[in-house]
Design an enzyme around this catalytic site. Structure first.
Site, short mmCIF file in Angstrom:
data_model
loop_
_atom_site.label_atom_id
_atom_site.label_comp_id
_atom_site.label_asym_id
_atom_site.label_seq_id
_atom_site.Cartn_x
_atom_site.Cartn_y
_atom_site.Cartn_z
N LYS A 269 -11.37 -5.16 38.68
CA LYS A 269 -11.43 -6.34 39.54
C LYS A 269 -11.83 -7.58 38.76
O LYS A 269 -11.33 -8.68 39.00
CB LYS A 269 -12.41 -6.09 40.69
CG LYS A 269 -11.90 -5.13 41.75
CD LYS A 269 -12.88 -5.04 42.90
CE LYS A 269 -12.30 -4.21 44.06
NZ LYS A 269 -12.06 -2.82 43.68
N GLY B 35 -11.01 0.91 48.91
CA GLY B 35 -11.30 1.67 50.12
C GLY B 35 -12.73 1.58 50.60
O GLY B 35 -13.20 2.46 51.32
N GLY B 36 -13.45 0.53 50.20
CA GLY B 36 -14.83 0.36 50.66
C GLY B 36 -15.85 1.16 49.87
O GLY B 36 -17.05 1.08 50.14
N HIS C 186 -8.54 -10.76 56.48
CA HIS C 186 -8.02 -10.00 55.34
C HIS C 186 -6.51 -9.92 55.51
O HIS C 186 -6.01 -9.17 56.35
CB HIS C 186 -8.66 -8.61 55.32
CG HIS C 186 -8.26 -7.77 54.14
ND1 HIS C 186 -9.14 -6.95 53.49
CD2 HIS C 186 -7.09 -7.63 53.49
CE1 HIS C 186 -8.52 -6.33 52.50
NE2 HIS C 186 -7.27 -6.73 52.49
N HIS D 88 -16.39 -1.99 55.37
CA HIS D 88 -15.45 -2.54 54.39
C HIS D 88 -14.19 -1.70 54.24
O HIS D 88 -13.49 -1.81 53.24
CB HIS D 88 -16.12 -2.74 53.03
CG HIS D 88 -17.42 -3.47 53.09
ND1 HIS D 88 -17.51 -4.79 53.48
CD2 HIS D 88 -18.69 -3.06 52.87
CE1 HIS D 88 -18.78 -5.17 53.47
NE2 HIS D 88 -19.51 -4.13 53.11
N GLU E 182 -4.01 -8.67 47.75
CA GLU E 182 -4.90 -8.89 48.89
C GLU E 182 -5.60 -10.23 48.78
O GLU E 182 -6.09 -10.61 47.71
CB GLU E 182 -5.92 -7.75 48.97
CG GLU E 182 -5.27 -6.37 49.06
CD GLU E 182 -6.22 -5.30 49.53
OE1 GLU E 182 -7.42 -5.59 49.69
OE2 GLU E 182 -5.76 -4.17 49.75
N ARG F 280 -0.47 0.39 43.93
CA ARG F 280 -0.05 1.66 44.53
C ARG F 280 0.51 1.38 45.92
O ARG F 280 0.49 0.24 46.41
CB ARG F 280 -1.25 2.60 44.65
CG ARG F 280 -2.42 1.97 45.41
CD ARG F 280 -3.53 2.95 45.67
NE ARG F 280 -4.76 2.33 46.10
CZ ARG F 280 -5.02 1.89 47.33
NH1 ARG F 280 -4.10 1.98 48.25
NH2 ARG F 280 -6.19 1.35 47.63
#
Length: 637
Positions: free
Chosen positions: A120, A168-169, A212, A239, A279, A296
């Site tokens: 990230k 995925g949080g 989001h 999240h 995103e 992905r």
């Protein structure tokens, strides 16, 4: 470019995504190979595959994350390609390289693209150079507490800690103030290490009331790249997304185009190939900020398929073969609206604690035009504590958003799950809520409407118990003679000759016991009663909730000797990550006693009141079952 032949595909995943990939692969005439852990040997994705290979183990680190075993399985079964699904190894550049070295095709992007976006912090630096707006934050190499403390103070609380390699949080914590930073950072690092094998973190400003919104991109090996519209994934808990829809409601066409074109530039900047998702956070003013790129296929890809009529897995396979994208940007279809919900095995009333166990009852809604269900389970299966708790995805399409919403509500009303807690009722309340219907969406939706979506548990009324008693009597399989339909014993009304007009039943539901006097006449069930019988248990619908009801013998229960009393018990199946106390230790109310890991998330067991630890029944690394006593604390007088 010479086309590559693919006749056999190994799916390096499990659950609903493995089943979904196999469905398309079989439609294309391909042979499918499944891999599985020891505890998944009878799972649905294994039963649906043409060939299956046991990886052994239970935890992902002992099964679905074993790269060499998966590669050996692919080679031994004659597969030319490997599809990673999502999660597990889907965004692992090392895995992509190992596949290439073994002469196998990775049905995903190049390893270099995964490297560029897999971190990230590196991705944000790359986007910053490209002029894409970023949320203020720290994405550096230093990982010590003081660095994060100084960064948080500079950014200003609240801040969001995120795993660099995450998704995925997992490994994500909101920190409201400095006093929470130490514990939150430690927990996020452990979660990240457990889920991704990488504990590195970044910290960024927690944007208030954001939406989001993500863009589905697709690129081929010939330099072509386009976007397949956007999805709104604002309805989240912990999240992690719960409801997704496409297209995003209320976006002006100019903003939609700007976000789409920005996503394509991001993909082209890293030489992307295949399906990916860029995103963004979208604030109330219409400004958008890059968050991350998922290299992905996404969980929510079905809503994009619904509004475009395209099969994204088929596109992945064709692109991997060397074929160009079949359409241009101007030719991308956009028809109607689609909404997806994720059905989770979890307890929303207990802070969304994941659940697991035997799937005693499972009824999916009917599928057909505008109605789709992607699931990886069938009735009688086991839901393990070692993997993600998602049971199924329900997807509805309509000519407009309201039609899709109403259709999905109907599908949820047809769904029945028994054996453990789920978020089924929560999903119904979300879709029924006036704010959702009015398109008032943001990532704080569930928290803001908490009282409506997660109402306080109230005592079930007498009318429920009467209905439950009626259901148990009317569906009792031994109360009717099925060999003689003319016999009065073939009528499930509970009428019996020479018996009293009232029958007393001792019932239990959700741990609550009730003695119910039921009038014997008129107890046949109307067709829309809302009851499913499974063995000795009747599942009865009351409002939007399903309740398991059975009979019990109070005399037999009274004869059972008392077992262990008191103590703090495990709220779910899982494994003990840390034991933080010892016998004789004084603890304050709220003190952390032990840390339990289940469904890839950590859950801290805390002291309810000030007291003294009198016994510790667990140890680190131990696998435990729900309800097992972990620690005894003697409450201070």
């Amino acid at each position: 470019m010479k086309k590559t032949t693919i006749s056999t595909v190994l799916v390096a995943n499990r659950g609903e995504i493995a089943c979904r990939i196999m469905r398309t692969a079989k439609a294309l005439g391909l042979t499918t190979v499944a891999v599985h852990s020891d505890i998944d040997q009878r799972a649905l994705h294994v039963r649906e595959a043409d060939v299956a290979v046991n990886l052994g183990g239970a935890k992902p680190s002992d099964s679905y994350l074993l790269m060499d075993k998966i590669i050996d399985a692919a080679l031994s079964k004659g597969a030319q390609a490997v599809h990673p699904g999502y999660g597990f190894l889907s965004e692992n550049a090392t895995f992509a390289r190992k596949l290439e070295e073994a002469g196998l095709i990775f049905l995903g992007p190049p390893a270099s693209a995964i490297d560029a976006m897999g971190s990230k912090s590196a991705a944000k630096a790359l986007m910053e150079k490209a002029g894409v707006p970023l949320v203020p934050g720290y994405h550096g190499d230093a990982q010590d507490l003081q660095t994060f403390r100084e960064a948080a103070e500079s950014i200003g609380y609240p801040v969001l800690l995120k795993a660099i390699a995450g998704g995925g949080g997992k490994g994500m914590k909101v920190v409201e103030r400095d006093s929470e930073l130490v514990e939150a950072l430690s927990a996020a690092q452990r979660e990240a290490q457990s889920a991704f094998g990488d504990s590195r973190m970044l910290v960024e400003k927690y944007v208030l009331k954001p939406r989001h919104v993500e863009i589905q991109v697709f690129a081929d090996q010939h330099g072509n790249c386009l976007y397949l519209h956007e999805r709104d994934c604002s309805i989240q808990r912990r999240h992690q997304k719960v409801v997704e829809e496409a297209p995003a409601p209320g976006l002006p066409s100019e903003l939609r185009r700007a976000m789409g074109e920005s996503a394509v530039r991001a993909a082209q900047a890293i030489g992307y190939v295949g399906a990916g998702t860029v995103e963004f956070l979208l604030d109330e003013r219409g400004d958008f900020f890059f968050m991350e790129m998922n290299t992905r296929l996404q969980v929510e890809h079905p809503v994009t398929e619904a509004i475009t009529g395209l099969d994204l897995v088929a596109w992945q396979i064709r692109v991997a073969r060397g074929e160009p994208l079949p359409i241009t940007q101007e030719q991308v279809p956009l028809r109607g609206h689609a909404i997806e919900v994720r059905l989770y095995a979890e307890d929303p009333e207990a802070g969304f604690l994941p659940a697991s166990g035997h799937l005693e009852l499972y009824r999916e809604p009917a599928t057909g035009p505008g109605r789709r269900v992607d699931s990886g389970v069938e009735e009688g299966d086991e839901v393990s504590p070692f993997y993600d708790p998602m049971v199924a995805k329900l997807i509805a399409w309509g000519e407009d958003r309201e039609e899709a919403r109403q259709r999905l509500l109907s599908m949820l009303g047809e769904t029945v799950v028994g054996g453990f807690k789920t978020n089924l009722a929560l999903l119904q309340r979300i879709l029924s809520h006036e704010a959702f219907a009015a398109e008032d969406l943001d990532t704080g939706f569930i928290e803001r409407h908490h009282e409506d979506l997660l109402p306080a548990i109230v005592e079930l009324p007498e009318a429920f118990w009467q209905r439950a008693a009626q259901a148990l009597i009317a569906t009792d399989p031994v109360s009717a003679r099925l060999d003689d339909t003319n016999s009065p014993w073939a009528i499930n009304t509970s009428w019996r000759s020479v018996l009293s007009a009232t029958v007393r039943l001792q019932l239990v539901s959700g741990g609550v016991k009730r003695s119910v006097d039921l009038q014997q006449h008129g107890s046949s069930l109307p067709r829309n009663f809302g009851v499913v019988r499974k063995g000795h248990t009747a599942y009865v619908r009351w409002g939007v909730e399903w309740h398991a009801v059975s009979r019990f013998d109070p005399i037999a229960e009274a004869e059972v000797s008392n077992g262990h009393q008191g103590g703090l018990t495990a709220p779910m199946n899982g494994s003990i990550v840390r034991v933080l106390v010892e016998v004789g230790q004084e603890v304050e109310a709220g003190a952390a006693l032990a840390v339990l890991e289940a469904m890839k998330m950590e859950h801290t067991i805390r002291a309810p009141e000030t007291g003294k630890v009198t016994a510790v029944y667990c140890q680190e690394g131990e696998l435990i079952s729900e309800g097992i006593v972990l620690v005894d604390v003697e409450i201070a007088p």
